[in-house]
Design a protein around this motif. Structure first.
Motif, PDB file in Angstrom:
ATOM      1  N   PHE A  13       7.551 -13.101  92.889  1.00 23.13           N
ATOM      2  CA  PHE A  13       6.785 -13.411  91.690  1.00 23.13           C
ATOM      3  C   PHE A  13       6.217 -14.827  91.767  1.00 23.13           C
ATOM      4  N   ILE A  14       7.036 -15.772  92.242  1.00 23.67           N
ATOM      5  CA  ILE A  14       6.563 -17.155  92.391  1.00 23.67           C
ATOM      6  C   ILE A  14       5.522 -17.258  93.499  1.00 23.67           C
ATOM      7  N   ILE A  16       3.445 -14.897  94.799  1.00 29.22           N
ATOM      8  CA  ILE A  16       2.197 -14.144  94.680  1.00 29.22           C
ATOM      9  C   ILE A  16       1.695 -14.035  93.245  1.00 29.22           C
ATOM     10  N   ALA A  17       2.553 -13.597  92.344  1.00 29.57           N
ATOM     11  CA  ALA A  17       2.093 -13.266  90.991  1.00 29.57           C
ATOM     12  C   ALA A  17       1.640 -14.494  90.210  1.00 29.57           C
ATOM     13  N   ILE A  18       2.456 -15.541  90.173  1.00 29.07           N
ATOM     14  CA  ILE A  18       2.128 -16.714  89.359  1.00 29.07           C
ATOM     15  C   ILE A  18       0.815 -17.376  89.798  1.00 29.07           C
ATOM     16  N   PRO A  19       0.566 -17.600  91.124  1.00 29.53           N
ATOM     17  CA  PRO A  19      -0.733 -18.182  91.505  1.00 29.53           C
ATOM     18  C   PRO A  19      -1.929 -17.353  91.045  1.00 29.53           C
ATOM     19  N   LEU A  20      -1.838 -16.028  91.141  1.00 24.90           N
ATOM     20  CA  LEU A  20      -2.954 -15.186  90.735  1.00 24.90           C
ATOM     21  C   LEU A  20      -3.122 -15.171  89.219  1.00 24.90           C
ATOM     22  N   ILE A  21      -2.007 -15.218  88.494  1.00 26.53           N
ATOM     23  CA  ILE A  21      -2.082 -15.310  87.030  1.00 26.53           C
ATOM     24  C   ILE A  21      -2.734 -16.634  86.627  1.00 26.53           C
ATOM     25  N   LEU A  22      -2.343 -17.726  87.292  1.00 27.35           N
ATOM     26  CA  LEU A  22      -2.942 -19.027  87.013  1.00 27.35           C
ATOM     27  C   LEU A  22      -4.440 -19.027  87.291  1.00 27.35           C
ATOM     28  N   LEU A  23      -4.840 -18.379  88.376  1.00 26.33           N
ATOM     29  CA  LEU A  23      -6.259 -18.298  88.712  1.00 26.33           C
ATOM     30  C   LEU A  23      -7.041 -17.636  87.582  1.00 26.33           C
ATOM     31  N   PHE A  24      -6.505 -16.545  87.077  1.00 25.45           N
ATOM     32  CA  PHE A  24      -7.181 -15.824  86.001  1.00 25.45           C
ATOM     33  C   PHE A  24      -7.185 -16.636  84.704  1.00 25.45           C
ATOM     34  N   LEU A  25      -6.036 -17.211  84.337  1.00 32.71           N
ATOM     35  CA  LEU A  25      -5.943 -17.956  83.074  1.00 32.71           C
ATOM     36  C   LEU A  25      -6.771 -19.233  83.100  1.00 32.71           C
ATOM     37  N   ASP A  26      -6.761 -19.927  84.242  1.00 31.91           N
ATOM     38  CA  ASP A  26      -7.513 -21.187  84.326  1.00 31.91           C
ATOM     39  C   ASP A  26      -9.011 -20.973  84.227  1.00 31.91           C
ATOM     40  N   SER A  27      -9.475 -19.768  84.564  1.00 32.08           N
ATOM     41  CA  SER A  27     -10.906 -19.501  84.450  1.00 32.08           C
ATOM     42  C   SER A  27     -11.354 -19.448  82.990  1.00 32.08           C
ATOM     43  N   PHE A  28     -10.400 -19.284  82.055  1.00 32.62           N
ATOM     44  CA  PHE A  28     -10.713 -19.242  80.620  1.00 32.62           C
ATOM     45  C   PHE A  28     -10.218 -20.483  79.890  1.00 32.62           C
ATOM     46  N   LYS A  29      -9.712 -21.449  80.635  1.00 34.46           N
ATOM     47  CA  LYS A  29      -9.122 -22.642  80.013  1.00 34.46           C
ATOM     48  C   LYS A  29     -10.157 -23.746  79.887  1.00 34.46           C
ATOM     49  N   LEU A 398      -7.630 -16.478  97.033  1.00 33.42           N
ATOM     50  CA  LEU A 398      -6.198 -16.746  97.179  1.00 33.42           C
ATOM     51  C   LEU A 398      -5.948 -18.228  97.439  1.00 33.42           C
ATOM     52  N   ALA A 399      -6.808 -18.847  98.246  1.00 34.74           N
ATOM     53  CA  ALA A 399      -6.658 -20.279  98.529  1.00 34.74           C
ATOM     54  C   ALA A 399      -6.834 -21.105  97.259  1.00 34.74           C
ATOM     55  N   VAL A 400      -7.808 -20.753  96.437  1.00 36.84           N
ATOM     56  CA  VAL A 400      -8.007 -21.459  95.164  1.00 36.84           C
ATOM     57  C   VAL A 400      -6.781 -21.288  94.275  1.00 36.84           C
ATOM     58  N   ALA A 401      -6.207 -20.080  94.246  1.00 37.71           N
ATOM     59  CA  ALA A 401      -4.998 -19.836  93.452  1.00 37.71           C
ATOM     60  C   ALA A 401      -3.847 -20.713  93.937  1.00 37.71           C
ATOM     61  N   MET A 402      -3.739 -20.886  95.258  1.00 40.43           N
ATOM     62  CA  MET A 402      -2.674 -21.724  95.804  1.00 40.43           C
ATOM     63  C   MET A 402      -2.885 -23.189  95.453  1.00 40.43           C
ATOM     64  N   ILE A 403      -4.123 -23.635  95.396  1.00 41.83           N
ATOM     65  CA  ILE A 403      -4.413 -25.010  94.980  1.00 41.83           C
ATOM     66  C   ILE A 403      -3.953 -25.236  93.543  1.00 41.83           C
ATOM     67  N   LEU A 404      -4.256 -24.273  92.675  1.00 42.58           N
ATOM     68  CA  LEU A 404      -3.843 -24.380  91.273  1.00 42.58           C
ATOM     69  C   LEU A 404      -2.318 -24.393  91.145  1.00 42.58           C
ATOM     70  N   MET A 405      -1.655 -23.593  91.966  1.00 39.64           N
ATOM     71  CA  MET A 405      -0.204 -23.432  91.858  1.00 39.64           C
ATOM     72  C   MET A 405       0.551 -24.640  92.409  1.00 39.64           C
ATOM     73  N   TRP A 406       0.102 -25.178  93.536  1.00 43.06           N
ATOM     74  CA  TRP A 406       0.902 -26.148  94.274  1.00 43.06           C
ATOM     75  C   TRP A 406       0.296 -27.545  94.309  1.00 43.06           C
ATOM     76  N   THR A 426       1.890 -16.773 104.156  1.00 41.60           N
ATOM     77  CA  THR A 426       3.009 -15.872 103.860  1.00 41.60           C
ATOM     78  C   THR A 426       2.628 -14.860 102.796  1.00 41.60           C
ATOM     79  N   ALA A 427       1.949 -15.325 101.749  1.00 34.32           N
ATOM     80  CA  ALA A 427       1.512 -14.412 100.695  1.00 34.32           C
ATOM     81  C   ALA A 427       0.443 -13.462 101.206  1.00 34.32           C
ATOM     82  N   ARG A 428      -0.496 -13.987 101.965  1.00 32.28           N
ATOM     83  CA  ARG A 428      -1.651 -13.195 102.420  1.00 32.28           C
ATOM     84  C   ARG A 428      -1.238 -12.030 103.313  1.00 32.28           C
TER      85      ARG A 428
END
Length: 548
Positions: A13-14, A16-29, A398-406, A426-428
């Motif tokens: 979940f940490i 794969i899921a959280i980075p992709l959720i952040l990617l989606f949420l940050d697009s509306f933030k 996916l790379a953008v999601a990882m930037i947001l996450m880490w 690893t996620a990819r």
């Protein structure tokens, strides 16, 4: 087992899921609101972004059309006709699938760039260049040459799986060849054709290497290259625009892959029967040699010429020297492998990143695979599905999601370090391990493990003494299958690398963009040699042991 299940779930979940959720949420933030469309409005009020999105769609549609046409025709010729040399042709037609697209694009640039070999030769005799690859038609051409193999193998498999008695019945009734193809063969393989087409659409939309090398010199941007430009700007506004474009790109890719999965299921249901009749070869008669000649011309054009031009460039002392023996040297390879510090560092980095990623993926993926097969629960099913999700979305997103996450989001900053690249790899590529190992786990009957537990052995002892030795070939295959793409990866690395973490893919791209064509080509040829050696080892040794 439950403790292991929940620990693995949290890690997945940490990861794969959280980075992709952040990617989606940050697009509306927004700055003042938790939910706003301001980022999308800002992004798509810029004509350059609208143009990039349209270019992505035009490129995907055009490539899908030509790749589907070429792949389907070649599949039919190889699967159903008496064209000579089918075995070697099938192997050669799949070679572009094994070549990193950005390296293949370099070969096409050296053929049909403004100073490319064929263009210079044509200009010498006719006074003008033959074809400018740095154009939208050139982009479609190169993309098609590396996207037809998925259609080819999908349709070829479907044709070989068909119940041949259906076509035989049509011919017995007096129908001619083309009528049988139109009324019987085509409707039966149409789901497979459409499946391959949607897969090509998704892969084309997500591709970065070819548009970067072929399109950007002509100022033709697609979503993947536009995302890279925004990330490279290093600004907060650039990141927000990259996030918005990434979400759009994810939507396009997932739509194509969803339709692909839909038609895969239809394909299996429609054409595969319980009969084992082998399809009768269609005799081409007087067209046999003409057809064979045409297919070999295509193979030379699509496979050999780009590789030849790449190899030739790697041996030039300098671009533009006369074509004679004294103009060639192996010095470019020596410089790349033993002299230049940037390339030596890139080789070390890529080996380390690939080894660590392959190891982490195999360990975590094998646990996910084992739990998904042995533990029947919603959690295990969710993990299995989650493992395939990163493969379904573009690498740039996916790379953008990882930037947001880490990037200090949760107090941990991995940006510009090797670890963000390894985490992204690893996620990819998690799905490669999960799919490889889960198939092997299903072949181990539960009675073997139950026998171990019945004599008092604990679960870990059973796994170590019974399960692991049986799974060893699958684990080795998983490791090798992950090592190969991560060793020469570009799309994720180009957005995540730092000053000390350049990879082989990034370095080749930078050398090419900097005009160091000979060194870039020598480096690319080195990568291809390593890739083909690894592919040979996997096919001959690891996968061979797994089958036995």
């Amino acid at each position: 087992m439950k403790v292991l299940l929940w620990i693995t779930f949290v890690v997945m979940f940490i990861l794969i899921a959280i980075p992709l959720i952040l990617l989606f949420l940050d697009s509306f933030k927004g700055e003042e609101a938790l939910f706003t469309l301001k980022n999308y409005i800002d992004t798509f009020t810029r004509k350059s972004n609208i143009k990039s999105a349209l270019n992505t769609l035009y490129l995907a549609i055009s490539t899908t059309f030509f790749a589907t046409l070429i792949g389907s025709v070649l599949a039919w010729l190889i699967a159903r006709t008496d064209i000579p040399g089918k075995s070697i042709l099938k192997t050669l037609l799949m070679v572009p699938y094994m070549i990193p697209p950005f390296i293949g694009a370099m070969g096409w640039m050296f053929l049909f760039g403004r100073a490319g070999y064929l263009n210079k030769l044509w200009e010498k005799f006719f006074g003008h260049i033959l074809f400018n690859v740095h154009s939208f038609p050139g982009l479609v051409l190169v993309m098609t040459m590396y996207m037809y193999p998925p259609v080819f193998i999908t349709v070829h498999t479907a044709l070989m799986s068909m119940d041949a008695s259906l076509e035989e019945a049509g011919r017995v009734c007096g129908a001619r060849l083309f009528r049988v193809m139109r009324t019987i063969s085509l409707p039966l393989v149409l789901p497979s054709i459409l499946s391959g087409a949607f897969l090509v659409f998704a892969m084309t939309s997500a591709n970065f290497g070819i548009p970067a090398l072929i399109g950007m010199p002509a100022r033709i941007h697609v979503l993947t290259t536009r995302i890279m430009s925004y990330i490279a700007s290093g600004t907060e506004k650039g990141l927000s625009r990259a996030v918005s474009l990434s979400v759009i790109l994810v939507g396009i890719a997932i739509t194509g892959l969803t339709l692909n999965n839909l038609f895969v299921s239809k394909s299996k249901f429609t054409i595969i029967t319980g009969k084992s009749t082998r399809p009768t070869e269609i005799r081409l008669g007087k067209f046999k040699m003409i057809t064979s000649f045409a297919v070999w011309i295509f193979v030379i054009f699509a496979v050999f010429l780009p590789l030849f031009s790449l190899s030739l460039t790697s041996l030039w002392k300098a671009w533009g020297l006369p074509f004679k023996f004294s103009s060639f040297t192996f010095g470019n390879f020596y410089k790349v492998l033993f002299v230049d510090e940037n390339t030596k560092s890139a080789i070390r980095n890529s080996f380390v990143f690939a080894i660590l990623s392959a190891t982490f993926v195999t360990i975590l993926g094998s646990v996910v695979a084992y739990l998904s097969v042995r533990v029947k629960s919603l959690v295990s099913k969710f993990m299995d599905g989650l493992s395939t999700l990163p493969q379904a979305i573009p690498g740039t997103a996916l790379a953008v999601a990882m930037i947001l996450m880490w990037s200090s989001k949760f107090g941990i900053n991995l940006y510009n370090t090797m670890w963000i690249i390894i985490v992204a790899y690893t996620a990819r590529y998690m799905f490669l391990s999960v799919r490889t190992v889960s198939g092997a786990v299903r072949q181990i009957h539960e009675s073997l493990e139950e026998a171990g537990r019945s004599i008092g052995a604990k679960q870990l002892r059973v796994l170590k003494d019974i399960t692991f030795p049986i799974l060893k070939p699958a684990l080795l295959s998983s490791w090798a299958l992950v090592f190969m793409p991560t060793f020469r990866e570009l799309t994720i690395s180009i957005l995540l690398y730092g000053p000390q973490t350049r990879t082989i893919g990034v370095t080749i791209y930078e050398l090419q963009e900097g005009g160091e064509y000979q060194m870039a080509s020598a480096f690319a040829v080195f990568v291809l040699v390593i890739a083909f050696i690894l592919q040979y080892v996997v096919n001959r040794y690891l996968l061979g042991r797994e089958r036995t």
